[in-house]
Design a protein around this motif. Structure first.
Motif, short mmCIF file in Angstrom:
data_model
loop_
_atom_site.label_atom_id
_atom_site.label_comp_id
_atom_site.label_asym_id
_atom_site.label_seq_id
_atom_site.Cartn_x
_atom_site.Cartn_y
_atom_site.Cartn_z
N LYS A 47 -6.79 37.90 -1.22
CA LYS A 47 -7.29 37.77 0.10
C LYS A 47 -6.90 36.32 0.45
O LYS A 47 -7.59 35.10 -0.26
N VAL A 48 -6.35 36.15 1.96
CA VAL A 48 -5.89 34.44 1.69
C VAL A 48 -6.67 34.73 3.56
O VAL A 48 -5.33 34.96 4.61
N GLY A 49 -7.42 33.88 3.44
CA GLY A 49 -8.08 34.41 4.77
C GLY A 49 -7.92 35.83 5.75
O GLY A 49 -8.68 36.54 4.83
N LYS A 50 -7.58 36.22 6.64
CA LYS A 50 -7.22 37.65 6.54
C LYS A 50 -6.30 38.50 5.54
O LYS A 50 -6.31 39.62 6.30
N ARG A 51 -5.20 37.58 5.82
CA ARG A 51 -3.88 38.58 4.90
C ARG A 51 -4.60 38.91 3.91
O ARG A 51 -5.43 38.05 2.67
N VAL A 52 -4.37 39.92 3.38
CA VAL A 52 -4.39 40.91 2.74
C VAL A 52 -3.54 41.07 1.30
O VAL A 52 -1.97 41.85 2.02
#
Length: 69
Positions: A47-52
């Motif tokens: 996970k990068v912030g809200k990105r999966v």
């Protein structure tokens, strides 16, 4: 300020380390829901912030070590 040149580059899924869930589904020949489930089970979810994203290298390594889920 430095101007950036636009470069059209084609990157294949096997060249990318982190894949979106959609890309991972294509890479693993799975539907979106099953792709996310498998990414969680294999420990390759990233996970990068809200990105999966899915770590393709971790998934490939997991596949090499296991016969089935």
């Amino acid at each position: 300020m430095v101007a950036r040149e636009k470069v059209d580059t084609m990157v294949t899924l096997s060249d990318k380390r982190l894949l979106s869930i959609d890309e991972f589904g294509i890479y693993a020949s799975l539907g979106i829901c099953k792709a996310r489930e498998i990414a969680e089970v294999t420990g390759s979810l990233f996970k990068v912030g809200k990105r999966v994203l899915v770590d393709r290298v971790k998934f490939d390594r997991w596949c090499d070590e296991h016969d089935e889920v």
